[in-house]
Design an enzyme around this catalytic site. Structure first.
Site, mmCIF file in Angstrom:
data_model
loop_
_atom_site.group_PDB
_atom_site.id
_atom_site.type_symbol
_atom_site.label_atom_id
_atom_site.label_comp_id
_atom_site.label_asym_id
_atom_site.label_seq_id
_atom_site.Cartn_x
_atom_site.Cartn_y
_atom_site.Cartn_z
ATOM 1 N N ASP A 176 -8.059 -5.142 0.206
ATOM 2 C CA ASP A 176 -8.594 -5.897 -0.921
ATOM 3 C C ASP A 176 -8.146 -7.340 -0.947
ATOM 4 O OD1 ASP A 176 -10.264 -4.049 -1.960
ATOM 5 O OD2 ASP A 176 -8.658 -3.000 -3.007
ATOM 6 N N HIS A 209 0.857 -1.182 0.000
ATOM 7 C CA HIS A 209 0.000 0.000 0.000
ATOM 8 C C HIS A 209 0.885 1.221 0.000
ATOM 9 C CE1 HIS A 209 -3.080 2.882 1.177
ATOM 10 N NE2 HIS A 209 -3.947 1.987 0.754
#
Ligand code: ACO
Length: 431
Positions: free
Chosen positions: A366, A308
């Site tokens: 996700d 991320h």
């Protein structure tokens, strides 16, 4: 909240200039370089905005090193456990949690706007039956601007508020209609005595021939996923909405641009990509091979759902989803479906691997959301659409914040030109 207490020294140009530092309530301060070009003729260079704050915002705070996510100051863990998606949407839009009367009022207003204009339904027919629902969504949401344009004055706060309500209300209706178009079933109208998530499930899975009652566990899981995806400060899609909106564009068109940005596999498209990857890996015995591929710089393969831009720690949203996924999977998952076990094993192996540890690559939200959506029988190409429904509340909150900000100007980045220098046109027959 600013002091002129930073200094830029550039000996080659005999330059020494004081710069203001803007202090944040929490989190990193920012050196204000907004007058740098005017004062010195220099630009700053920051591809991907790794060190650039593009605005002030009081909506969401992330501490990527500590794995902290706050909506309007409230920890995501508390909101996920105790609130509903509409409560969170109200919080994002208005800055405070609603009381009972305000929430009832807000739910009523959102319910009032859930239907789409009958004429909009014909837009779906223009798409081939197997068009990707995100492609339909970009088109249909953008076309909402045609229904609400001349009557909309974005300088009027009340008009902005109504647009925000419309957007949050209509997104599930449009999303479910995308799915119905794909499967060739009639569009199901919203039923406003259901919750926001229950209504969406009904529009997705009901047909005119049978009674449908949304399952409470599915409703609860969806509510949680929507809360976790509702906002994430200046991510790619939100920044896209802000940039599009900074020119004064129609808000529905701005949200369509956010949907387009979200679709990419490095952003919201990752939940779809995670499932494809798990399917490709297929079996626990293949994990080592795929982890090795992810580490190979000559191989474009990446472990989807890992890493991320901001979190260099476990994504707090991933931690919450991971914890509740068992309940959902126990109730709904096909017992022959090995995806969850595969995902857990992949996570375990990657988290011990030096490459992932060194780069602080942890599972992101996700990594798990797709597995839950799959258990809820939501098709894979709808995963990013689900994300778009939830993120709409964040997008509209940011759009409203931006338009109301007196410091707001059109977003217009600069560049370092490295093309051809000045040269003369060469006639066609001389080239
Ligand atoms: N698998 C393997 N290696 C990775 C991964 C991954 N998933 N993610 C990052 N890396 C490596 C990079 O190759 C790079 O290595 P290097 O330093 O040796 O060159 C290092 O980790 C840093 O990665 P960057 O790409 O520079 O990090 P950036 O912040 O630009 O990208 C991103 C973040 C796009 C999320 C990236 O980690 C990625 O592609 N992940 C997979 C896609 C994904 O899951 N996206 C969803 C994000 S969450 C969301 O949008 C809701």
């Amino acid at each position: 909240m600013s002091d002129k207490n930073a200094k830029l020294i550039y000996p080659a140009a005999e330059l020494e200039i004081g710069l203001k530092v803007k202090k944040a309530v929490i989190g990193p301060s920012a050196v204000d370089i907004s007058t740098l070009y005017r004062d010195t003729g220099l630009l700053t260079y920051d591809p991907g905005f790794l060190s650039t704050a593009s605005c002030h915002s009081s909506i969401t705070y992330i501490d990527g090193d500590q794995g902290v996510l706050l909506y309007r100051g409230y920890p995501i863990e508390q909101l996920a456990e105790k609130s509903s998606f509409l409560e969170v949407s109200y919080l994002l839009l208005y800055g405070e949690l609603p009381n009972t009367a305000q929430l009832a009022d807000f739910s009523g207003i959102i319910g009032h706007h859930t239907m789409i204009n009958e004429a909009l339904k014909t837009f779906f027919d223009g798409f081939h039956y197997d068009a990707h629902p995100m492609a339909i969504m970009v088109g249909v949401v953008g076309s909402l601007s045609a229904f609400y344009h001349d009557s909309l004055d974005i300088q009027n706060p009340r008009h902005r508020e109504i647009s925000a309500h419309r957007m949050i209300a209509k997104m599930p209706t449009i999303a479910a209609a995308c799915f119905k178009h794909n499967v060739g079933e009639p569009i199901v109208y919203p039923q406003n005595n259901l919750s926001y998530c229950g209504n969406f499930l009904k529009m997705m899975f009901a047909t005119p021939c049978e009674e449908y009652q949304p399952d409470p566990i599915a409703e609860k899981a969806l509510n949680l996923l929507f809360i976790l995806h509702a906002d994430h400060e200046q991510n790619a899609s939100t920044s896209t909405v802000r940039l599009a909106g900074s020119s004064g564009a129609n808000p529905f068109a701005c949200i369509a641009s956010g949907i387009a940005s979200l679709w990419g596999p490095a952003h919201g498209g990752a939940n779809e990509a995670v499932l494809s990857m798990l399917e490709e890996i297929g079996d626990v015995s293949q994990i080592e091979k795929y982890v090795a591929r992810a580490k190979d710089k000559d191989d474009p393969f990446r472990l989807m759902g890992f890493g991320h831009r901001v979190y260099k720690h476990y994504d707090p949203r991933a931690r919450i989803i991971r914890a509740v996924s068992h309940e959902v999977l126990e109730k709904f998952a096909d017992s022959n479906n090995p995806m969850f076990e595969l995902a857990l094993r992949l996570e375990e192996i990657a988290l011990q691997d030096e490459y992932f540890v060194e780069r602080k690559l942890y599972p992101n939200v996700d990594f798990y959301s797709g597995i839950i959506y799959q258990a809820l029988k939501i098709p894979r190409n709808m995963f990013t659409v689900m994300f778009a429904i939830a993120r709409t509340s964040g997008w509209v909150a940011h759009w409203m914040e931006m338009i109301a900000d007196p410091a707001q100007r059109i977003g217009r980045p600069r560049q370092i030109y490295d093309g051809a220098p000045l040269r003369d046109y060469v006639p066609l027959d001389k080239r």
